[in-house]
Design an enzyme around this catalytic site. Structure first.
Site, short mmCIF file in Angstrom:
data_model
loop_
_atom_site.label_atom_id
_atom_site.label_comp_id
_atom_site.label_asym_id
_atom_site.label_seq_id
_atom_site.Cartn_x
_atom_site.Cartn_y
_atom_site.Cartn_z
N ARG A 1 47.77 40.56 46.83
CA ARG A 1 47.37 41.44 45.98
C ARG A 1 46.63 42.55 46.09
O ARG A 1 46.49 43.81 45.70
CB ARG A 1 46.95 40.47 44.72
CG ARG A 1 47.14 41.29 43.20
CD ARG A 1 47.01 40.62 41.97
NE ARG A 1 45.44 40.02 41.71
CZ ARG A 1 45.31 38.97 40.97
NH1 ARG A 1 46.45 38.86 40.09
NH2 ARG A 1 44.00 38.66 40.73
N LYS B 1 37.08 38.60 54.02
CA LYS B 1 36.34 37.27 54.24
C LYS B 1 37.20 36.24 53.31
O LYS B 1 36.79 36.16 51.98
CB LYS B 1 34.94 37.51 53.80
CG LYS B 1 34.13 36.23 53.33
CD LYS B 1 33.97 35.38 54.78
CE LYS B 1 32.96 34.20 54.06
NZ LYS B 1 33.42 33.31 53.33
N PRO B 2 37.79 35.31 53.94
CA PRO B 2 38.34 34.25 53.06
C PRO B 2 37.49 33.26 52.59
O PRO B 2 36.41 33.08 53.30
CB PRO B 2 39.46 33.80 53.75
CG PRO B 2 39.06 33.99 55.11
CD PRO B 2 38.23 35.29 55.26
N THR C 1 31.61 34.91 38.40
CA THR C 1 30.75 36.05 37.67
C THR C 1 29.34 36.18 38.41
O THR C 1 28.80 37.27 38.67
CB THR C 1 30.64 36.02 36.01
OG1 THR C 1 31.82 35.94 35.79
CG2 THR C 1 29.72 37.04 35.64
N GLY D 1 29.77 37.68 41.51
CA GLY D 1 30.24 39.00 41.42
C GLY D 1 28.93 40.11 41.24
O GLY D 1 28.93 41.15 41.50
N GLU E 1 37.10 41.17 39.87
CA GLU E 1 37.96 40.09 39.15
C GLU E 1 37.28 38.66 38.88
O GLU E 1 37.23 37.94 39.82
CB GLU E 1 39.32 40.17 39.62
CG GLU E 1 40.37 39.51 38.49
CD GLU E 1 40.63 37.97 38.61
OE1 GLU E 1 39.74 37.22 38.03
OE2 GLU E 1 41.09 37.42 39.75
N ARG F 1 48.26 24.68 35.31
CA ARG F 1 48.69 25.31 36.66
C ARG F 1 47.46 25.11 37.56
O ARG F 1 46.28 25.67 37.00
CB ARG F 1 49.12 26.69 36.40
CG ARG F 1 49.64 27.42 37.53
CD ARG F 1 50.16 28.78 37.04
NE ARG F 1 49.31 29.82 36.60
CZ ARG F 1 48.92 30.91 37.08
NH1 ARG F 1 49.46 31.03 38.31
NH2 ARG F 1 47.93 31.56 36.63
N CYS G 1 41.35 31.39 37.00
CA CYS G 1 40.35 32.32 36.24
C CYS G 1 41.19 32.47 34.84
O CYS G 1 40.46 32.80 33.88
CB CYS G 1 39.93 33.55 36.69
SG CYS G 1 41.44 34.51 37.28
N GLU H 1 33.07 28.15 31.69
CA GLU H 1 34.63 27.85 32.22
C GLU H 1 34.45 26.70 32.80
O GLU H 1 33.93 26.20 33.64
CB GLU H 1 34.79 29.22 33.13
CG GLU H 1 36.10 29.13 33.61
CD GLU H 1 36.30 30.33 34.65
OE1 GLU H 1 37.48 30.66 34.80
OE2 GLU H 1 35.21 30.72 35.25
#
Length: 506
Positions: free
Chosen positions: A181, A196-197, A254, A257, A274, A302, A308, A407
């Protein structure tokens, strides 16, 4: 019981051995067209979360390695940005085709390192490749504008240009789709990247890049730096602050981020963030109850709730609350089958790591201690392992409980009653997150009112699955900046240039 343990251990040994023998299992990082080790030769293990067996060891790279990768991407950008959109489109489409030819191999690696069931892994690959196909088409429609100006004999031209090297930092929950994506979009725009995975799931990223190489992606366009948690901060600093980097594209929490956003601010760099969600799933009396319950299962379970956009707070009108909860309990008990991801019939695998299992356990235990009622689940299924959390349904949750605001990112559904539309909106919007939301109603006016008043970047009306390549995916408030997918996903990686053409009468 001992014989069962030996049999299970043997099964996993065979499974991980088969992974090691697969041609897509790469154990090196990828920089400037070469499969490489860390400059220090350090490695770290990638574990199967189902049984903690070692799948492979990959390079534990540091800041110096990250700098090498950024330099490679920067040098390649000088030529890649000048390729035609037709060339980029062709390469992206070929990458898509090769990925589709290797679905089984990709899925087996993904399941081994993430724990998700094989069927879900294959579903993610289908979803992830859709972005490559979409951006192959979108590459040829990155258009500019000619704007009528206020002066005679002048023309205003607006053109889009690739913004440079993009640092791509991806999460563990969708290790393939989050790369396609982002990378599909930035490549379509003419950018290069360093990926960077997540340290939990680097093997899927490396396999995806191996297929990109086979598709003809030139050296230096895509670079992959692998690192453990120990080196993640140093690598991240380079990827955010190096002057050659033009944009940081990050999907994750977050908390992280905000750190990356602060680092990007030092160089006034573009960001595409995101971040976390806290999605309300609102059911009104007019809703088709069976349909709402089917989609509640999709929205919540799922990827075992590790998404998220997962339904986090189920807000149910008091007149249908008991009916919904009873139906939800029945579906969870019937359809949520816990076990190793490679076992046939399993729908919910382990949580990705011990920290995630501890977080989910802590949230549920805190709620129960303060009066919440467990209708189903509520604990680790220890007979399977220490990361297999039971699919859980909670009611009687109050605002003083951590799970009311946080969350969950796990297989825990929390149901609340509300009296009217105003209360549903007040509760739904009482969060700093603003990613996804879901509303179930047959009242058309109510559907439009909720869409207008919900403070979220995405609203699903009578549907629990929002994601596809065509719409713009993203949130507001502390859930992020920018959009992925759609034409807007490519535009995130371009700069606008205004050119004034004057003296056209001379």
């Amino acid at each position: 019981m001992d014989l069962l343990r030996v049999s299970a251990a043997r099964h996993f040994q065979l499974f991980t051995t088969s992974c090691r023998n697969m041609h897509l299992l790469k154990k090196q990082a990828y920089v400037n067209g070469e499969w490489v080790q860390a400059s220090s030769n350090a490695v770290f293990p990638v574990l199967n979360p189902a049984d903690d067996s070692v799948i492979a060891e990959v390079p534990d790279m540091d800041a110096a390695d990250a700098k090498t990768a950024v330099d490679a991407a920067s040098n390649t950008f000088k030529t890649w940005k000048n390729t035609t959109v037709k060339e980029r489109s062709y390469i992206l489409r070929k990458w898509n085709d090769i990925c589709l030819q290797n679905v089984d191999h990709l899925a087996e690696i993904m399941t081994a390192e993430s724990g998700k069931p094989l069927a879900e892994s294959k579903g993610e690959i289908a979803y992830g490749t859709s972005f490559l196909e979409w951006f192959a088409d979108t590459a040829r429609h990155i258009n500019g504008e000619i704007i009528p100006g206020p002066w005679p004999n002048k023309k205003i031209l607006v053109t889009r240009h690739p913004l440079g090297v993009v640092s791509v930092i991806t999460p563990w929950n969708f290790p393939f789709a989050m790369i396609t994506r982002k990378v599909g979009a930035l490549m379509a725009a003419g950018c290069t990247c360093v990926i960077k995975p997540s340290e939990d799931t680097p093997l899927t990223a490396l396999a995806a890049v191996e297929l990109a190489v086979q598709a003809g992606v030139p050296k230096g366009v895509i670079n992959v730096v692998t690192s453990s948690r120990k080196n993640a901060a140093g690598v991240g600093k380079v990827m955010c602050e190096d002057p050659a980097v033009g944009c940081i594209s990050f999907t994750g929490s977050t908390h992280v981020g905000k750190i990356l956003y602060g680092m990007a601010a030092k160089g006034i760099k573009r960001v595409s963030l995101e971040l976390g969600g806290n999605a309300p799933f609102i059911v009104f009396p007019s809703a088709d109850m069976e349909h709402a319950l089917d989609h509640a299962m999709l929205a919540k379970f799922r990827n075992n709730g590790q998404a998220c956009v997962a339904g986090n707070r189920f807000l149910i009108h008091e007149s249908v609350f008991d009916k919904f909860v009873e139906g939800f309990k029945g579906r969870i008990g019937q359809k949520c089958v816990l076990g190793p991801g490679n076992k046939e019939g399993v729908t919910c695998g382990p949580l990705v790591n011990k920290a995630q299992a501890e977080k989910v356990t802590g949230l549920v235990d805190d709620a129960v201690a303060k009066g919440a009622k467990v209708l189903l689940g509520g604990k680790i299924a220890k007979h399977l392992g220490d990361k297999f959390y039971e699919s859980t349904l909670l009611v009687d949750v109050k605002p003083d409980m951590a799970i009311y605001q946080e969350e969950v990112f796990g297989p825990v559904a929390v149901c609340y009653k509300f009296k009217d539309e105003a209360e549903a909106l007040e509760v739904a919007n009482s969060t700093r997150s603003g990613l996804a939301s879901y509303v179930f109603t047959k009242d058309l006016g109510q559907a439009f009112r909720m869409s207008e008043k919900l403070e979220f970047g995405m609203v699903g009306i009578n549907d629990g699955i929002l994601s596809s390549c065509e719409p713009p995916f993203g949130g507001i408030k502390e859930s992020g900046i920018g959009r992925e997918g759609s034409k807007h996903g490519v535009e995130e990686y371009t700069d606008l240039k205004y050119t004034l053409m004057s003296a056209l009468d001379k």
